[in-house]
Design a protein around this motif. Structure first.
Motif, PDB file in Angstrom:
ATOM      1  N   SER A   1      -8.628   3.188   4.139  1.00 11.77           N
ATOM      2  CA  SER A   1      -8.605   2.144   3.116  1.00 11.77           C
ATOM      3  C   SER A   1      -7.839   0.917   3.595  1.00 11.77           C
ATOM      4  O   SER A   1      -8.205  -0.217   3.282  1.00 11.77           O
ATOM      5  CB  SER A   1      -8.023   2.671   1.801  1.00 11.77           C
ATOM      6  OG  SER A   1      -6.683   3.046   1.964  1.00 11.77           O
TER       7      SER A   1
ATOM      8  N   LEU B   1       0.814  -1.221   0.000  1.00  9.93           N
ATOM      9  CA  LEU B   1       0.000   0.000   0.000  1.00  9.93           C
ATOM     10  C   LEU B   1       0.842   1.263   0.000  1.00  9.93           C
ATOM     11  O   LEU B   1       0.360   2.329  -0.362  1.00  9.93           O
ATOM     12  CB  LEU B   1      -0.955  -0.001   1.193  1.00  9.93           C
ATOM     13  CG  LEU B   1      -2.027  -1.090   1.184  1.00  9.93           C
ATOM     14  CD1 LEU B   1      -2.836  -1.046   2.480  1.00  9.93           C
ATOM     15  CD2 LEU B   1      -2.940  -0.945  -0.024  1.00  9.93           C
TER      16      LEU B   1
ATOM     17  N   LEU C   1      -9.940  -1.354   5.728  1.00 12.31           N
ATOM     18  CA  LEU C   1     -10.961  -2.092   4.977  1.00 12.31           C
ATOM     19  C   LEU C   1     -10.360  -3.164   4.064  1.00 12.31           C
ATOM     20  O   LEU C   1     -11.087  -3.890   3.400  1.00 12.31           O
ATOM     21  CB  LEU C   1     -11.810  -1.116   4.150  1.00 12.31           C
ATOM     22  CG  LEU C   1     -12.629  -0.125   4.977  1.00 12.31           C
ATOM     23  CD1 LEU C   1     -13.321   0.880   4.066  1.00 12.31           C
ATOM     24  CD2 LEU C   1     -13.632  -0.839   5.869  1.00 12.31           C
ATOM     25  N   ASP C   2      -9.039  -3.247   4.042  1.00 12.03           N
ATOM     26  CA  ASP C   2      -8.350  -4.226   3.208  1.00 12.03           C
ATOM     27  C   ASP C   2      -8.537  -5.627   3.805  1.00 12.03           C
ATOM     28  O   ASP C   2      -8.304  -5.841   5.000  1.00 12.03           O
ATOM     29  CB  ASP C   2      -6.859  -3.877   3.153  1.00 12.03           C
ATOM     30  CG  ASP C   2      -6.094  -4.779   2.221  1.00 12.03           C
ATOM     31  OD1 ASP C   2      -5.950  -4.420   1.039  1.00 12.03           O
ATOM     32  OD2 ASP C   2      -5.639  -5.849   2.682  1.00 12.03           O
TER      33      ASP C   2
ATOM     34  N   SER D   1      -7.257   8.981   4.943  1.00 11.06           N
ATOM     35  CA  SER D   1      -7.666   8.200   3.771  1.00 11.06           C
ATOM     36  C   SER D   1      -6.892   6.888   3.683  1.00 11.06           C
ATOM     37  O   SER D   1      -7.469   5.816   3.446  1.00 11.06           O
ATOM     38  CB  SER D   1      -7.456   9.028   2.503  1.00 11.06           C
ATOM     39  OG  SER D   1      -7.740   8.266   1.362  1.00 11.06           O
TER      40      SER D   1
END
Length: 120
Positions: A43, A27, A46-47, A39
């Motif tokens: 994200s 990432l 939620l991975d 942000s």
């Protein structure tokens, strides 16, 4: 059979740490701006791989609770020091982390200390 609880704790702990590091490497770095950080972290949380790492930490905790019902903490806890040695090996071979002889010697001392603590 009781030692299975300890080794499952170690296994799930290591999986959680390795998967988090692997996925966060993919990432990228944490951004500098506050909104970028929010942000990025949103994200990341939620991975599916990161979620599996957190779930693995929870499962490790459940196994640890089981181990605590079977062993004195002074017997069980030294086994947790085997995690850094295993993480080192996995990190070097699968994540391309740096290998140094100093790390090897240090980890060997940890393993020897674990054996001495548990057996003597």
């Amino acid at each position: 059979m009781n030692y299975l609880y300890i080794f499952a704790t170690i296994l799930f702990t290591i999986y959680g740490q390795i998967i988090l590091k692997w996925r966060l490497n993919q990432l990228g770095s944490l951004p500098e701006t506050l909104m970028g950080k929010i942000s990025f972290l949103g994200s990341a949380l939620l991975d599916i791989y990161i979620i599996s790492g957190f779930a693995s930490a929870f499962v490790a905790s459940v196994f640890w609770m089981a181990a605590m019902t079977k062993f004195e903490i002074t017997v069980a806890y030294p086994f947790m020091s085997l995690s850094p040695a295993l993480v080192f090996l996995i990190g070097v071979f699968f994540l391309g982390e740096t290998f140094t002889w100093g790390k090897v010697v240090g980890l060997m001392l940890i393993v020897i200390g674990t054996v001495v603590t548990v057996k003597f």
